[in-house]
Design a protein around this motif. Sequence first.
Motif, mmCIF file in Angstrom:
data_model
loop_
_atom_site.group_PDB
_atom_site.id
_atom_site.type_symbol
_atom_site.label_atom_id
_atom_site.label_comp_id
_atom_site.label_asym_id
_atom_site.label_seq_id
_atom_site.Cartn_x
_atom_site.Cartn_y
_atom_site.Cartn_z
ATOM 1 N N ARG A 153 -7.641 -6.837 20.272
ATOM 2 C CA ARG A 153 -8.134 -8.142 19.838
ATOM 3 C C ARG A 153 -7.976 -8.241 18.321
ATOM 4 O O ARG A 153 -8.364 -7.342 17.587
ATOM 5 N N PHE A 154 -7.402 -9.363 17.865
ATOM 6 C CA PHE A 154 -7.181 -9.581 16.442
ATOM 7 C C PHE A 154 -8.123 -10.690 15.979
ATOM 8 O O PHE A 154 -7.881 -11.877 16.233
ATOM 9 N N ALA A 155 -9.229 -10.278 15.352
ATOM 10 C CA ALA A 155 -10.264 -11.205 14.909
ATOM 11 C C ALA A 155 -10.371 -11.133 13.392
ATOM 12 O O ALA A 155 -10.575 -10.066 12.833
ATOM 13 N N THR A 173 -1.552 -13.602 23.003
ATOM 14 C CA THR A 173 -2.063 -14.951 23.151
ATOM 15 C C THR A 173 -2.891 -15.333 21.932
ATOM 16 O O THR A 173 -3.588 -14.504 21.360
ATOM 17 N N GLY A 174 -2.824 -16.605 21.536
ATOM 18 C CA GLY A 174 -3.628 -17.119 20.438
ATOM 19 C C GLY A 174 -4.488 -18.271 20.929
ATOM 20 O O GLY A 174 -4.035 -19.100 21.728
ATOM 21 N N SER A 175 -5.716 -18.341 20.461
ATOM 22 C CA SER A 175 -6.677 -19.271 21.043
ATOM 23 C C SER A 175 -7.520 -19.998 20.003
ATOM 24 O O SER A 175 -7.667 -19.559 18.855
ATOM 25 N N ASP A 176 -8.124 -21.097 20.461
ATOM 26 C CA ASP A 176 -9.076 -21.819 19.634
ATOM 27 C C ASP A 176 -10.373 -21.040 19.429
ATOM 28 O O ASP A 176 -11.227 -21.472 18.642
ATOM 29 N N ARG A 207 -5.076 -12.057 21.164
ATOM 30 C CA ARG A 207 -5.342 -10.894 22.007
ATOM 31 C C ARG A 207 -4.047 -10.320 22.558
ATOM 32 O O ARG A 207 -3.092 -11.044 22.841
ATOM 33 N N LEU A 208 -4.055 -8.994 22.695
ATOM 34 C CA LEU A 208 -2.915 -8.246 23.213
ATOM 35 C C LEU A 208 -3.256 -7.779 24.620
ATOM 36 O O LEU A 208 -4.343 -7.245 24.863
#
Length: 214
Positions: free
Chosen positions: A110-112, A90-93, A98-99
Amino acid sequence: GERIVSASKDLTAPLWDTTRGCEIRRFEGHGAWVRSVAFGPDSHRLLIGGDDKTAWLWDAAAGREICRFAGHGDWLRSVAFSHDGRSVLTGSDDKTARLWDATSGREMGRFAGHGDEVHAVAFGPNDQRVLTGSSDQTALLWDAATGRKLRCFKGHGSWIWAVAFSPDGERVLTGSGDKTARLWDAASGRVIQRFMGHTAAVTSVAFSPGGKHV
């Protein structure tokens, strides 16, 4: 190929029969706009994400909710299923992707690293890499298992709205508000080709199954 699903501002996601052109059922329950949808590789599960900051996993045939993926701090812009069906992305504002475990709904990674909203997400063909596109005008390549950033694709002059992997995983495609799409070498981050001619933002991109056309 006999069913399609659509996202809508009326807070629902209708499922359609492509042969008859009729609505089969409607997935309801989201408390805000539905922005993104994805079928699982077995076509039996449906992933829906929206402005209520969650993604919902549904049994497409029964219309039954299987689980929810909750934890993002802002709207969900994009969702994707892994090719093996075990994970969702999922991709978010909230500037992260996140996986999640597709069975339990547990967050696995989490990809930050983006400086702005994450508008687009995609799994690589072997599910070992993740691609994200953002309002910060970059696309980032990540190691799915460790969350480590592998590559930055930088050069667009506006938001990146869409991302895709080539079938062999060796190239990356991005679409941007700067009215262009760009083809990149996944290994080096080098631009291979610019596709120019659109007169407005490029909000969706895809490769043909053989990878010859975009």
